[in-house]
Design a protein around this motif. Structure first.
Motif, mmCIF file in Angstrom:
data_model
loop_
_atom_site.group_PDB
_atom_site.id
_atom_site.type_symbol
_atom_site.label_atom_id
_atom_site.label_comp_id
_atom_site.label_asym_id
_atom_site.label_seq_id
_atom_site.Cartn_x
_atom_site.Cartn_y
_atom_site.Cartn_z
ATOM 1 N N MET A 1 42.789 39.182 44.272
ATOM 2 C CA MET A 1 43.408 39.042 43.021
ATOM 3 C C MET A 1 42.826 37.886 42.490
ATOM 4 O O MET A 1 43.314 36.738 43.052
ATOM 5 C CB MET A 1 44.813 38.965 43.250
ATOM 6 C CG MET A 1 45.632 40.422 43.641
ATOM 7 S SD MET A 1 47.137 40.130 44.335
ATOM 8 C CE MET A 1 47.883 40.211 42.640
ATOM 9 N N ASP A 2 42.130 37.813 41.244
ATOM 10 C CA ASP A 2 41.498 36.502 40.500
ATOM 11 C C ASP A 2 42.635 36.047 39.471
ATOM 12 O O ASP A 2 42.718 36.684 38.329
ATOM 13 C CB ASP A 2 40.268 37.006 39.997
ATOM 14 C CG ASP A 2 39.484 35.536 39.800
ATOM 15 O OD1 ASP A 2 39.849 34.691 39.749
ATOM 16 O OD2 ASP A 2 38.457 35.829 39.679
ATOM 17 N N GLU A 3 43.276 35.077 39.743
ATOM 18 C CA GLU A 3 44.206 34.390 39.153
ATOM 19 C C GLU A 3 45.267 35.400 38.261
ATOM 20 O O GLU A 3 45.298 35.301 36.957
ATOM 21 C CB GLU A 3 43.542 33.630 37.961
ATOM 22 C CG GLU A 3 42.499 32.785 38.520
ATOM 23 C CD GLU A 3 42.300 31.278 37.714
ATOM 24 O OE1 GLU A 3 43.331 30.998 36.872
ATOM 25 O OE2 GLU A 3 41.625 30.567 38.190
ATOM 26 N N LYS B 1 35.161 30.198 43.167
ATOM 27 C CA LYS B 1 36.165 31.052 43.739
ATOM 28 C C LYS B 1 36.031 32.543 43.518
ATOM 29 O O LYS B 1 36.205 33.336 44.323
ATOM 30 C CB LYS B 1 37.525 30.602 42.911
ATOM 31 C CG LYS B 1 38.208 29.371 43.412
ATOM 32 C CD LYS B 1 39.186 28.747 42.802
ATOM 33 C CE LYS B 1 39.311 28.795 41.354
ATOM 34 N NZ LYS B 1 38.531 27.876 40.559
ATOM 35 N N THR B 2 35.754 32.855 42.169
ATOM 36 C CA THR B 2 35.469 34.187 41.559
ATOM 37 C C THR B 2 34.307 34.757 42.476
ATOM 38 O O THR B 2 34.098 35.950 42.841
ATOM 39 C CB THR B 2 35.265 34.236 40.161
ATOM 40 O OG1 THR B 2 36.403 33.723 39.583
ATOM 41 C CG2 THR B 2 35.024 35.631 39.621
ATOM 42 N N THR B 3 33.342 33.970 42.499
ATOM 43 C CA THR B 3 31.919 34.470 43.240
ATOM 44 C C THR B 3 32.309 34.888 44.509
ATOM 45 O O THR B 3 31.855 35.751 44.756
ATOM 46 C CB THR B 3 30.819 33.527 43.154
ATOM 47 O OG1 THR B 3 30.850 33.077 41.532
ATOM 48 C CG2 THR B 3 29.758 33.907 43.795
ATOM 49 N N ILE C 1 41.248 41.612 38.237
ATOM 50 C CA ILE C 1 40.156 40.908 37.455
ATOM 51 C C ILE C 1 40.722 39.760 36.864
ATOM 52 O O ILE C 1 41.888 39.889 36.198
ATOM 53 C CB ILE C 1 39.327 41.716 36.432
ATOM 54 C CG1 ILE C 1 38.897 43.050 37.441
ATOM 55 C CG2 ILE C 1 38.205 40.992 35.815
ATOM 56 C CD1 ILE C 1 38.184 43.976 36.217
ATOM 57 N N GLN C 2 40.076 38.669 37.076
ATOM 58 C CA GLN C 2 40.426 37.415 36.086
ATOM 59 C C GLN C 2 40.564 37.980 34.506
ATOM 60 O O GLN C 2 39.692 38.445 34.073
ATOM 61 C CB GLN C 2 39.477 36.486 36.074
ATOM 62 C CG GLN C 2 40.007 34.952 35.811
ATOM 63 C CD GLN C 2 38.881 33.696 36.127
ATOM 64 O OE1 GLN C 2 37.842 34.204 36.884
ATOM 65 N NE2 GLN C 2 39.311 32.581 36.078
ATOM 66 N N LYS C 3 41.663 37.484 34.014
ATOM 67 C CA LYS C 3 41.937 37.984 32.451
ATOM 68 C C LYS C 3 42.378 39.508 32.147
ATOM 69 O O LYS C 3 41.937 40.038 31.466
ATOM 70 C CB LYS C 3 40.582 37.707 31.436
ATOM 71 C CG LYS C 3 40.285 36.091 31.755
ATOM 72 C CD LYS C 3 40.909 35.362 30.311
ATOM 73 C CE LYS C 3 40.714 33.815 30.310
ATOM 74 N NZ LYS C 3 40.325 33.245 31.382
HETATM 75 MG MG LIG Z 1 37.105 32.194 38.366
#
Ligand SMILES: [Mg+2]
Ligand SMILES: Nc1ncnc2c1ncn2[C@@H]1O[C@H](COP(=O)(O)OP(=O)(O)OP(=O)(O)O)[C@@H](O)[C@H]1O
Length: 242
Positions: free
Chosen positions: A159-161, A40-42, A81-83
């Motif tokens: 948007m990552d999580e 997903k992130t990639t 970004i995630q986190k």
């Molecule tokens: Mg990810």
């Protein structure tokens, strides 16, 4: 509009994203969902060129990513970004306004816009704009990350999580806020999530991935009435709660 045509990514031997193709029309919300490590992130990072695809083509509003300078390319794409990924040595206000600073916006403009955005993500400006990220809760940091991505009003948001660290009440009000932003401003928004309920609630198009591949793509109705295979069936059974 975001379009991927047969996009693949290898990390050494690891085929992390396999021949992914999809189209998200302008003004639509898409959600990519799938288990940890499925790519997903990639996939998201290949859209804003934080990662270059091994093969295939990425287009935004009809323009091919590979024809443009990566820095220019990223300007039209807001990225959460995630986190949260805030810069620890900058205050909340400085984190949110970092792109506006680069663009030499006037201090009065920046002030006003930061206040406006903190209202959107439901954070108290007076209280926290001069604090540092480590002085905020995880959910607050995440909302700062969302405000930062909105600062320059990009037509496309990745948007990552973005809502992962939020409590259910805040998450619901953020969902409503994003739904409104999308309706009002016609933004094209692609969200990565672990949460099938969130995906069905927000997305015009849900993209379910497994081991780097798209297993099924469509609306809630498509998934529940015509699950593509056993994996989809068991994913829904496991991840969909009342
Ligand atoms: Mg990810
Ligand atoms: N920079 C990298 N170098 C090498 N391998 C990577 C890199 N980034 C990701 N990978 C690998 O690619 C695969 C997909 O990773 P990715 O981060 O896209 O997963 P994800 O679906 O976002 O997972 P999560 O839900 O845990 O965030 C994983 O096997 C991961 O280990």
């Amino acid at each position: 509009m975001i379009e991927l045509k047969n996009v693949s990514k290898f990390f050494g031997e690891n085929h992390a994203v396999k021949n992914v193709s999809f189209k998200l029309e302008t003004g639509m919300i898409g959600c990519i969902i799938g288990t940890s490590g499925c790519g997903k992130t990639t996939t998201l990072k290949m859209i804003n060129r934080l990662i270059e695809p091994s093969s295939g083509e990425v287009l935004v509003d009809g323009m091919a990513a590979r024809d443009e300078d990566p820095i220019n390319w990223r300007r039209k794409i807001g990225y959460v970004i995630q986190k949260a990924g805030l810069l620890p040595h900058l205050t909340i206000k400085e984190n949110i306004s970092i792109l506006a600073k680069i663009k030499n916006r006037k201090p009065e403009y920046i002030d006003e816009r930061v206040q406006e955005l903190m209202k959107v993500v439901d954070l108290p400006f007076e209280e926290i704009s001069n604090r540092y990220p480590k002085e905020l809760s995880g959910g607050q940091q995440q909302r700062v990350g969302i405000a930062r991505a909105l600062m320059e009003n990009p037509p496309v948001m990745l948007m990552d999580e973005p809502f992962g660290a939020l409590d259910p009440i805040t998450r619901n009000s953020m969902h409503d806020e994003f739904y409104n932003l999308n309706q009002k401003l016609g933004k094209t928004i692609l969200i990565v999530t672990h949460d099938m309920n969130e995906a069905f609630k927000l997305a015009d198009k849900v993209i379910l991935m497994n081991h780097g591949e798209i297993v099924q793509m469509g609306t809630q109705k498509d998934f529940t009435e015509k699950p593509a295979n056993e994996f989809v069936r068991s994913f829904l059974a496991e991840h969909l709660n009342a």
